[in-house]
Design a protein around this motif. Sequence first.
Motif, PDB file in Angstrom:
ATOM      1  N   MET A 157       0.803  -1.215   0.000  1.00 30.64           N
ATOM      2  CA  MET A 157       0.000   0.000   0.000  1.00 30.64           C
ATOM      3  C   MET A 157       0.840   1.271   0.000  1.00 30.64           C
ATOM      4  SD  MET A 157      -3.388  -0.117   2.275  1.00 30.64           S
ATOM      5  CE  MET A 157      -4.810  -1.137   1.909  1.00 30.64           C
ATOM      6  N   THR A 158       2.167   1.117   0.001  1.00 30.70           N
ATOM      7  CA  THR A 158       3.014   2.311  -0.062  1.00 30.70           C
ATOM      8  C   THR A 158       3.797   2.313  -1.353  1.00 30.70           C
ATOM      9  OG1 THR A 158       4.454   0.978   1.311  1.00 30.70           O
ATOM     10  CG2 THR A 158       3.524   2.976   2.288  1.00 30.70           C
ATOM     11  N   PHE A 206      -4.327   5.269  14.713  1.00 35.40           N
ATOM     12  CA  PHE A 206      -2.888   5.363  15.001  1.00 35.40           C
ATOM     13  C   PHE A 206      -2.374   6.745  14.621  1.00 35.40           C
ATOM     14  CE2 PHE A 206      -1.517   0.604  14.627  1.00 35.40           C
ATOM     15  CZ  PHE A 206      -2.523   0.250  15.488  1.00 35.40           C
ATOM     16  N   ASP A 216      -4.435   4.381   8.054  1.00 36.42           N
ATOM     17  CA  ASP A 216      -3.213   4.257   8.838  1.00 36.42           C
ATOM     18  C   ASP A 216      -2.101   3.504   8.128  1.00 36.42           C
ATOM     19  OD1 ASP A 216      -3.737   5.611  11.178  1.00 36.42           O
ATOM     20  OD2 ASP A 216      -4.674   3.910  12.169  1.00 36.42           O
ATOM     21  N   SER A 217      -2.471   2.488   7.361  1.00 38.72           N
ATOM     22  CA  SER A 217      -1.442   1.541   6.906  1.00 38.72           C
ATOM     23  C   SER A 217      -0.453   2.181   5.944  1.00 38.72           C
ATOM     24  CB  SER A 217      -2.088   0.311   6.283  1.00 38.72           C
ATOM     25  OG  SER A 217      -2.756   0.678   5.113  1.00 38.72           O
ATOM     26  N   ILE A 218      -0.761   3.393   5.494  1.00 36.41           N
ATOM     27  CA  ILE A 218       0.197   4.026   4.589  1.00 36.41           C
ATOM     28  C   ILE A 218       1.436   4.506   5.342  1.00 36.41           C
ATOM     29  CG2 ILE A 218      -0.754   6.376   4.665  1.00 36.41           C
ATOM     30  CD1 ILE A 218      -0.439   6.394   1.595  1.00 36.41           C
ATOM     31  N   TYR A 219       1.279   4.842   6.618  1.00 28.90           N
ATOM     32  CA  TYR A 219       2.422   5.326   7.400  1.00 28.90           C
ATOM     33  C   TYR A 219       2.749   4.449   8.609  1.00 28.90           C
ATOM     34  CZ  TYR A 219       1.559   9.563   4.665  1.00 28.90           C
ATOM     35  OH  TYR A 219       1.364  10.445   3.640  1.00 28.90           O
ATOM     36  N   TRP A 220       1.931   3.452   8.880  1.00 28.99           N
ATOM     37  CA  TRP A 220       2.114   2.643  10.080  1.00 28.99           C
ATOM     38  C   TRP A 220       2.092   1.158   9.754  1.00 28.99           C
ATOM     39  CZ3 TRP A 220       2.500   4.942  14.989  1.00 28.99           C
ATOM     40  CH2 TRP A 220       2.187   6.291  15.040  1.00 28.99           C
ATOM     41  N   GLU A 221       2.850   0.398  10.492  1.00 29.60           N
ATOM     42  CA  GLU A 221       2.694  -1.055  10.525  1.00 29.60           C
ATOM     43  C   GLU A 221       1.377  -1.316  11.238  1.00 29.60           C
ATOM     44  OE1 GLU A 221       4.470  -3.517   9.446  1.00 29.60           O
ATOM     45  OE2 GLU A 221       6.307  -2.486   8.850  1.00 29.60           O
ATOM     46  N   PRO A 252      -1.504  -3.927  12.615  1.00 32.31           N
ATOM     47  CA  PRO A 252      -1.838  -5.328  12.885  1.00 32.31           C
ATOM     48  C   PRO A 252      -3.258  -5.628  12.417  1.00 32.31           C
ATOM     49  CG  PRO A 252      -2.167  -4.075  14.870  1.00 32.31           C
ATOM     50  CD  PRO A 252      -1.672  -3.107  13.830  1.00 32.31           C
ATOM     51  N   GLY A 253      -3.680  -6.868  12.572  1.00 29.50           N
ATOM     52  CA  GLY A 253      -5.045  -7.246  12.178  1.00 29.50           C
ATOM     53  C   GLY A 253      -6.090  -6.506  12.986  1.00 29.50           C
TER      54      GLY A 253
END
Lengths: 460, 460, 460
Positions: free
Chosen positions: A1-2, A86, A430-435, A437-438
């Motif tokens: 996603m990045t 996040f 969030d997932s673009i800048y953060w790890e 979780p599920g």
Amino acid sequence: MTDAATNMRLKLPLICIILEVILIILFGTLVQYNYETDARLWHEHKTNHSDYDNDFYYRYPSFQDVHVMIFIGFGFLMTFLQRYGFSSVGFNFLIAAFALQWATLMQGFFHGMHHGKIHIGVESMINADFCTGSVLISFGAVLGKTSPVQLLVMALFEVTLFAVNEFILLSALQARDAGGSMTIHTFGAYFGLVVARVLYRPNLDKSKHRNSSVYHSDLFAMIGTIYLWMFWPSFNSAITAHGDDQHRTAMNTYYSLAACTLSTYALSALTAHDGKLDMVHIQNAALAGGVAAGTAGEMMLTPFGSMIVGFLAGIISVLGFKYLSPILEEKLKIQDTCGVHNLHGMPGILGAIVGAVTAALATRDVYGDGLEDVFPDVAKGEIEASFQGVRQAISLAVTLGIALLGGLIVGFILKLPIFGAPPDTICFEDSIYWEVPGEEAGHDDQLTTVRTEESEKLNS
Amino acid sequence: MTDAATNMRLKLPLICIILEVILIILFGTLVQYNYETDARLWHEHKTNHSDYDNDFYYRYPSFQDVHVMIFIGFGFLMTFLQRYGFSSVGFNFLIAAFALQWATLMQGFFHGMHHGKIHIGVESMINADFCTGSVLISFGAVLGKTSPVQLLVMALFEVTLFAVNEFILLSALQARDAGGSMTIHTFGAYFGLVVARVLYRPNLDKSKHRNSSVYHSDLFAMIGTIYLWMFWPSFNSAITAHGDDQHRTAMNTYYSLAACTLSTYALSALTAHDGKLDMVHIQNAALAGGVAAGTAGEMMLTPFGSMIVGFLAGIISVLGFKYLSPILEEKLKIQDTCGVHNLHGMPGILGAIVGAVTAALATRDVYGDGLEDVFPDVAKGEIEASFQGVRQAISLAVTLGIALLGGLIVGFILKLPIFGAPPDTICFEDSIYWEVPGEEAGHDDQLTTVRTEESEKLNS
Amino acid sequence: MTDAATNMRLKLPLICIILEVILIILFGTLVQYNYETDARLWHEHKTNHSDYDNDFYYRYPSFQDVHVMIFIGFGFLMTFLQRYGFSSVGFNFLIAAFALQWATLMQGFFHGMHHGKIHIGVESMINADFCTGSVLISFGAVLGKTSPVQLLVMALFEVTLFAVNEFILLSALQARDAGGSMTIHTFGAYFGLVVARVLYRPNLDKSKHRNSSVYHSDLFAMIGTIYLWMFWPSFNSAITAHGDDQHRTAMNTYYSLAACTLSTYALSALTAHDGKLDMVHIQNAALAGGVAAGTAGEMMLTPFGSMIVGFLAGIISVLGFKYLSPILEEKLKIQDTCGVHNLHGMPGILGAIVGAVTAALATRDVYGDGLEDVFPDVAKGEIEASFQGVRQAISLAVTLGIALLGGLIVGFILKLPIFGAPPDTICFEDSIYWEVPGEEAGHDDQLTTVRTEESEKLNS
């Protein structure tokens, strides 16, 4: 996603380290303990005071309440988005940690230089948190559509302009604005709105499905709301004069907020679909009473006056969310994620106007010798109360001018393609800048596995 | 999921606006700043005091802790229900915001009239929050089964009766009850239980599946529990005399709560299925130590005595949840959603008894000149300590009487079919009064879509 | 999911009740109100002081902030695990409630005996909370792998050893450690790490899938992080001398934390996969600046020095999580669930070293008469500042020695098979010790039913 553009691997470390190293160097050369935090200075005059007279004991509890509003209040208020918790808490944390250091320098430069040095203590800590609050309001307008690097750059400029505006209002114009209806809320809101306008994304509807809440995210957001609501009396009273002033400001704000809450619920049920309450209104509009009491709170507004102000603020704010925000987005192309115009913008202007009117009506009959604390120039006979009202009104105009112009310039700076802004398709994510979780824990292992597989299938 | 009866479109706005307008008018005609919040009055006597003597600095930190208990503590404690989080926090917020304004007037009317005016400051703010706490306890008994309009009506009457009861106890009977074991907890619990009895729903099992927690809702509830637990020392000590009294009360409560926590865990594991701990006990019974120290906390109870009281309170409370609540529901038809009888009812009575006994045993040997602060009539020699104990015991009886009778009347008022109570099939459900978003965020867009479709299919 | 070995039905009630009864007896025989909480004693000397001089007003707000860190901060920080939220908050609550009572006795025994009695007040309450913090740090190392009975036993011994170590450092060696870089953080971390080493589980990977976070659990953990971060200035300053000392300590810590936050974000993005931020780092490493300012915070470290310390602490901490923790686990067989070595261990040592150096450099030029407060022996001319630095360094060595040796012994005690430790397959799992409700609420009844059935199918 990045992809490469939004990858923060080098950009974020670089800007964080550069900014912090500059801060450290400037603190090393410019900043000193003030009279009350310096071991030698405090003890030099020890015959005149007891340790219990240290301002720490009369400001620090207020400081901590303000601190909670900045980090928990603003941070969690913005977690209402389903996939941006996040970033809401985390970027709020990052830019606040930066802004409070930078604000110490900028505000010190304009207000607190002593022989070329900036003297700091608990009062400067409160002021730095106040300035930070303004940046976080602007953050609310661009939430979900900006990278952390953009946010740090925005904070860098906004803090600077905040300090300039604050200096003009409080020092040059001798306006009163203890709780910052103008300096913090109006400034932060309109600055952020103009930035949002410049960063307008015509294709933002590609991320529309993520620009909403889920059940639990709304509960997290209520943590933010309630903390802001509870501690707003401390916020507005944190830097007023000691004694009756601080006491009165806290109480005025308390009643303004209580009245605002009732009008918010009333208007939310009245305007929303099927008479059902809308969490967006409760989370935001119920706080407008605190904003609107930001200027006049320290004055002899009376609980009666405070309740009227809060009552109106709640109405204006809900109506703004319901009817004005869609217009702002469609006609003026201002995509205001958190609706800061409704919580900080309009109530801030209302607060400024109430402040101007209340100031203009001040008399020695009502304030007695307490006039000295609130309107020193009026007390000394240098100006009429009505002129203090004019000063307040000019201050509002100046604030709007600096906010709009500043936001415009800073918006264009943030448009530079080097700061790693997210693409239109992956905003509010969030997932673009953060790890990340599920989403959910399995009650048992098999179920988790099944869900993960299902999820992977859908992903592929 | 709504029909005309529960639709809040007109009812809620109407009652909110009418109540707030009445409040504003009454505040405008009756309420004034007190000596410490009024600019003129405070500065008139400025030669006698410094700004640092303002009671703001000695009460406001306690006030803020109490405020957190009222809005975060009570609000989040009740979010344990799986589908009632919005209402728990949101209605708690609404009725508290109303009740604190109304309580200012009612308590002022009974305790603080000066030449026809009610004088207010931080102490009245604490007292208003205390009174509000009582209403929120009653809210816990009827949680999930009442509309916001019913709750506002209940608050209107309950605050009034609270003020009457408080006046009889503290002014007429000269009882001591700093932390409100009687005035707040016993009163709020038994008032709410009788209301719940009158509102008995024989078919409530139709909503049974929603009358329980889920994993995350229990964690949200723990936020409420922990905040109540941490700040209870501030609650009990918030309006005691300054100096040793406030200090001692906070410390007694701290130890009572600590001991209570250990007995709660012990009894929960002992009584629950398979030796597993039950979140209901931890969330509630661990707080009983604070309730039970509400009357005697300011007395020379000693940490030793406080720990015994807390230890017993935890035991009583867990046993109540385990064995008494089912009986109350089946035999007495009292559907006590939050188990307020176990957290506030029985521990409140325990606290009242401990207070009566501790008062009866007071001697000048133990209290020295401090006797004046805690038992002024005993100190002046007007009564024996044993008679103070009698006063305390009578106060408990009066409280129970007013709570039971008041709850009965108010319960029948709330039964009127005009207030929009939810039907038996849709109790404990946010969506009847709130716009509710989906439950969970999708990890990715497709998954969300799939789930939403699945959900829609099942809904149709 | 339970068997006889982990069943808490008798074990937990037994240990809770025995411990609490012993505590109550010891409190009854040994503990008394101190001068400021005793009605008679406080009023005996009433001519010399006003009620407003009671230390309650100058320590209690700090106490409450510390209290929030202990119960909300530590409790929620550990909720990051997907299926261990009840235990994280719940066991944190239990062992803290026990430890603070036990610490009152142990610390009183070593520091506060007056004619055979322990005198207590707000300062002893803060100290008890501090000691409790140390136990909670150790809890972080063994999180998910221990029964509540084991944790209570650990607390029993650790509190005792804490008090011994604290006595050696502060009384025998006359070291300074206001915020507990050594006494609290270094001690708690290394004690816990050795316990974790002794309790090494070679087959822990059987529970590996549960040893991670989910989206919402990370947000709950951020509540803990932010509260720890905000109130750390209160923590470090809670028991320093009044006046400039307390004021300065809070401010130094504030700047240390702010700088630490920026270096944490920088290092997290730099070291993590794809430049994405890692919640583990943000939740923990951003707090290292508070730990590292624990000893030198009360000294004339300057904001400049504080920021350098915080900046380094953040870097060390993130690097520890990224590179050292895996080595500790693989090579040294230390399974450190929360990474306490990175948040408390290394930053604690850094703080101790910074404290030793800052102490060694103290001069009367810089401290003036304030030297008396911070380094009384140096002020009196009894020792050189450089020797105070040596004392500080020896204190670090002593702390490490007692922590390592104590942890070793206590670890072996906890290995006894009678305490109900969970099997390797069911670590990090609430349902072994708690009644656990379902994971999610249904949007509607049918959906819930379907999901439950699906879940049951998978379970069978």
